[in-house]
Design an enzyme around this catalytic site. Structure first.
Site, PDB file in Angstrom:
ATOM      1  N   LYS A  13      -3.599  -2.192  -4.119  1.00  0.00           N
ATOM      2  CA  LYS A  13      -2.245  -2.521  -4.187  1.00  0.00           C
ATOM      3  C   LYS A  13      -1.925  -2.369  -5.784  1.00  0.00           C
ATOM      4  CE  LYS A  13      -2.052  -6.260  -1.804  1.00  0.00           C
ATOM      5  NZ  LYS A  13      -3.136  -6.608  -1.464  1.00  0.00           N
ATOM      6  N   ARG A  88       3.740 -11.704   2.606  1.00  0.00           N
ATOM      7  CA  ARG A  88       2.250 -11.752   3.279  1.00  0.00           C
ATOM      8  C   ARG A  88       2.368 -12.664   4.252  1.00  0.00           C
ATOM      9  NH1 ARG A  88      -0.729 -11.612  -1.684  1.00  0.00           N
ATOM     10  NH2 ARG A  88      -3.018 -11.738  -1.660  1.00  0.00           N
ATOM     11  N   ARG A 127     -15.171  -5.293  -9.069  1.00  0.00           N
ATOM     12  CA  ARG A 127     -14.264  -5.897  -9.915  1.00  0.00           C
ATOM     13  C   ARG A 127     -14.542  -7.031 -10.955  1.00  0.00           C
ATOM     14  NH1 ARG A 127      -8.379  -7.200  -7.429  1.00  0.00           N
ATOM     15  NH2 ARG A 127      -9.148  -8.920  -6.665  1.00  0.00           N
ATOM     16  N   ARG A 139     -11.229 -14.128 -12.049  1.00  0.00           N
ATOM     17  CA  ARG A 139     -10.392 -14.723 -11.070  1.00  0.00           C
ATOM     18  C   ARG A 139     -10.997 -15.757 -10.517  1.00  0.00           C
ATOM     19  NH1 ARG A 139      -6.438 -10.898  -7.830  1.00  0.00           N
ATOM     20  NH2 ARG A 139      -6.808 -12.640  -6.191  1.00  0.00           N
ATOM     21  N   ARG A 150      -9.938 -15.157   1.996  1.00  0.00           N
ATOM     22  CA  ARG A 150      -8.914 -14.205   1.788  1.00  0.00           C
ATOM     23  C   ARG A 150      -8.530 -13.169   2.837  1.00  0.00           C
ATOM     24  NH1 ARG A 150     -10.176 -13.047  -4.121  1.00  0.00           N
ATOM     25  NH2 ARG A 150      -8.683 -11.154  -4.002  1.00  0.00           N
TER      26      ARG A 150
END
Ligand code: ADP
Length: 196
Positions: A13, A88, A127, A139, A150
């Site tokens: 996204k 969400r 990532r 992160r 998640r």
């Protein structure tokens, strides 16, 4: 243009929203980025959100809805926006509908990037490697444990959001496993069909 990008964590996204923003000069509104900024600034919202975000859970609806309501009032959002990471939950989607109805606005498109869950853990690890290689901070929720939460949160709370938009015929689903350029092309096709 008012657009929502839906999809699991790691679906792409953020990547696609950034590309769209470059092409259309419409701001990308990422609730994740806004919350991370609040955490970094040490605001009341940030303090409340940090532990929840680190564990991979969801920040309360009223907090996030408040942030988005404020953000879409800003002058740069008058021509439109790309929502990334919001809504969400179905309650957030309903709140957004009410917010937009109050401004006599509607959504132009809701696009879901559909991905194979098995690939997501690898994408997250990739990532992390790229972020480290670039010398940037990783992160705090990009670790296998928080990532699993998640994904669970996505499955139970966010997947129903797609059904919510599908019911009113507003949902377009795109294959998020395709190469980044192909995904961008597919998004462009959806958007030009909407504009036509
Ligand atoms: P992801 O890569 O998992 O899609 P984001 O950057 O969008 O991550 O969000 C990071 C975290 O911020 C989420 O795991 C959640 O804790 C919080 N968050 C972001 N957007 C929302 C939202 N709309 N509602 C509740 N919590 C949110």
């Amino acid at each position: 243009m008012r657009l929502i990008l839906l999809g699991a964590p790691g679906a792409g996204k953020g990547t696609q929203a950034a590309r769209l923003m470059q092409k259309s000069s419409i701001p990308q509104l990422s609730t994740g980025d806004m919350l991370r900024a609040a955490v970094a600034a040490g605001t009341a919202v940030g303090l409340k959100a940090k532990t929840i975000m680190d564990s991979g859970g969801l920040v309360p609806d009223e907090v996030v809805v408040g942030i988005v309501a404020e953000r879409i009032q800003k002058p740069d959002a008058t021509r439109g926006f790309i929502l990334d990471g919001f809504p969400r939950t179905v309650a957030q989607a309903q709140a957004l509908d009410a917010m937009l109805a109050g401004k006599r606005m509607d959504l132009d498109a809701v696009i879901e990037l559909k991905v194979d869950e098995a690939a997501l853990l690898d994408r997250m690890a990739q990532r992390v490697r790229e972020t480290k290689a670039a010398g940037k901070p990783v992160r705090s929720d990009d670790n296998p444990e928080a990532f699993k939460t998640r994904l669970d949160t996505y499955r139970t709370q966010t997947a129903p959001v797609s059904a919510y938009y599908a019911k009113t015929g507003r949902l377009s689903v795109i294959d998020g496993m395709a190469p980044v350029d192909s995904v961008s092309k597919a998004i462009d096709q959806v958007l030009s069909a909407v504009k036509a």
